[in-house]
Design a protein around this motif. Structure first.
Motif, short mmCIF file in Angstrom:
data_model
loop_
_atom_site.label_atom_id
_atom_site.label_comp_id
_atom_site.label_asym_id
_atom_site.label_seq_id
_atom_site.Cartn_x
_atom_site.Cartn_y
_atom_site.Cartn_z
N GLY A 1 0.92 -1.28 0.11
CA GLY A 1 0.12 -0.05 0.11
C GLY A 1 0.82 1.32 0.14
O GLY A 1 1.87 1.11 0.13
N TRP A 2 0.26 2.32 -0.16
CA TRP A 2 0.87 3.56 -0.19
C TRP A 2 -0.01 4.85 0.21
O TRP A 2 -1.26 4.70 0.20
N LEU A 3 0.50 5.85 1.00
CA LEU A 3 -0.11 7.06 1.24
C LEU A 3 0.53 8.22 1.09
O LEU A 3 1.64 8.22 0.88
N LEU A 4 -0.08 9.58 0.61
CA LEU A 4 0.52 10.51 0.44
C LEU A 4 1.08 11.26 1.81
O LEU A 4 0.55 10.97 2.89
N LYS A 5 2.22 11.83 1.62
CA LYS A 5 2.66 12.39 3.03
C LYS A 5 2.11 13.90 2.92
O LYS A 5 1.88 14.70 1.82
N PRO A 6 1.86 14.60 4.12
CA PRO A 6 2.00 13.76 5.46
C PRO A 6 0.94 12.94 5.89
O PRO A 6 -0.43 13.38 5.27
N ASP B 1 -2.44 10.98 7.38
CA ASP B 1 -3.13 10.99 8.56
C ASP B 1 -2.88 9.65 9.41
O ASP B 1 -2.94 8.63 8.79
N LEU B 2 -2.81 9.94 10.56
CA LEU B 2 -2.22 8.94 11.38
C LEU B 2 -3.20 7.72 11.71
O LEU B 2 -2.62 6.47 11.43
N ASP B 3 -4.55 8.08 11.41
CA ASP B 3 -5.55 7.05 11.38
C ASP B 3 -5.41 6.07 10.23
O ASP B 3 -5.57 4.90 10.35
N ASP B 4 -5.37 6.69 9.15
CA ASP B 4 -5.05 6.23 7.90
C ASP B 4 -3.94 5.24 7.86
O ASP B 4 -3.90 4.00 7.29
N LEU B 5 -2.72 5.82 8.24
CA LEU B 5 -1.38 4.85 8.30
C LEU B 5 -1.51 3.67 9.27
O LEU B 5 -1.20 2.91 8.93
N ALA B 6 -2.31 3.95 10.29
CA ALA B 6 -2.65 2.57 11.25
C ALA B 6 -3.29 1.97 10.61
O ALA B 6 -2.82 0.62 10.77
N ARG B 7 -4.18 2.33 9.93
CA ARG B 7 -5.25 1.17 9.31
C ARG B 7 -4.61 0.55 8.20
O ARG B 7 -4.44 -0.92 8.09
N LEU B 8 -3.73 1.20 7.14
CA LEU B 8 -2.80 0.76 6.36
C LEU B 8 -1.92 -0.45 6.86
O LEU B 8 -1.83 -1.41 6.18
N LEU B 9 -1.07 -0.04 7.85
CA LEU B 9 -0.12 -0.79 8.31
C LEU B 9 -0.80 -2.02 8.94
O LEU B 9 -0.24 -3.08 8.78
N THR B 10 -1.94 -2.13 9.61
CA THR B 10 -2.80 -3.19 10.12
C THR B 10 -2.88 -4.08 9.28
O THR B 10 -2.89 -5.37 9.31
N GLN B 11 -3.58 -3.55 7.85
CA GLN B 11 -3.99 -4.22 6.94
C GLN B 11 -2.86 -4.99 6.40
O GLN B 11 -2.93 -6.41 5.96
N ALA B 12 -1.74 -4.41 5.97
CA ALA B 12 -0.56 -5.03 5.43
C ALA B 12 -0.10 -6.21 6.36
O ALA B 12 0.36 -7.26 5.98
N LEU B 13 -0.03 -5.85 7.81
CA LEU B 13 0.47 -7.03 8.71
C LEU B 13 -0.62 -8.11 8.93
O LEU B 13 -0.01 -9.21 8.86
N GLU B 14 -1.81 -7.94 8.78
CA GLU B 14 -2.80 -9.12 8.65
C GLU B 14 -2.82 -9.77 7.49
O GLU B 14 -2.98 -10.98 7.55
N SER B 15 -2.48 -9.14 6.30
CA SER B 15 -2.32 -9.90 5.21
C SER B 15 -1.24 -11.16 5.08
O SER B 15 -1.27 -11.99 4.30
N THR B 16 -0.23 -10.84 5.89
CA THR B 16 0.83 -11.68 5.87
C THR B 16 0.86 -12.46 7.20
O THR B 16 1.70 -13.59 7.10
N ALA B 17 0.03 -12.12 8.02
CA ALA B 17 -0.10 -13.03 9.37
C ALA B 17 -0.38 -14.63 8.95
O ALA B 17 -1.36 -14.74 8.27
N PRO B 18 0.19 -15.49 9.76
CA PRO B 18 -0.39 -16.89 9.37
C PRO B 18 -1.70 -17.01 10.02
O PRO B 18 -2.05 -16.43 11.07
N GLN B 19 -2.43 -17.60 9.21
CA GLN B 19 -3.90 -17.89 9.72
C GLN B 19 -4.10 -19.10 10.79
O GLN B 19 -3.39 -20.07 10.89
N MET B 20 -4.65 -18.72 11.74
CA MET B 20 -4.93 -19.70 12.92
C MET B 20 -6.10 -20.75 12.74
O MET B 20 -7.03 -20.39 12.02
N ALA B 21 -5.85 -21.85 12.84
CA ALA B 21 -6.83 -22.90 12.60
C ALA B 21 -7.95 -22.88 13.57
O ALA B 21 -7.76 -22.68 14.65
N GLU B 22 -9.14 -23.13 13.00
CA GLU B 22 -10.23 -22.95 14.12
C GLU B 22 -10.65 -24.16 14.44
O GLU B 22 -10.65 -25.20 14.03
#
Length: 86
Positions: A58-63, A65-86
């Motif tokens: 993902g990418w964002l324009l500088k500067p 918004d901190l909420d947008d940055l937090a959301r994008l970083l969370t999405q990027a990290l969750e997309s690569t996190a190992p999935q837990m078996a249910e």
């Protein structure tokens, strides 16, 4: 970062020596799949297709918004996190 593993790379697009686009290409050429998020003071519409093909998370324009940055970083990290078996 977990142990010796880098979970995500947050980079500027324009940097001396090696910019964010070159960094992303170099990482992929070395087989690294770490998610990369780029910040830029310039719109990326022209480069976006090529960057996404390289696996840009993902990418964002500088500067950013901190909420947008937090959301994008969370999405990027969750997309690569190992999935837990249910």
């Amino acid at each position: 970062m977990c142990g010796d593993t880098i979970a995500l790379v947050l980079s500027d697009l324009m940097m001396p020596v090696m910019g964010g686009e070159a960094l992303l290409r170099a990482m992929r050429a070395r087989g690294l799949t770490t998610p990369v998020v780029i910040l830029s003071g310039y719109p990326l519409e022209g480069e976006l297709v090529g960057l996404k093909t390289q696996g840009l998370a993902g990418w964002l324009l500088k500067p950013p918004d901190l909420d947008d940055l937090a959301r994008l970083l969370t999405q990027a990290l969750e997309s690569t996190a190992p999935q837990m078996a249910e």
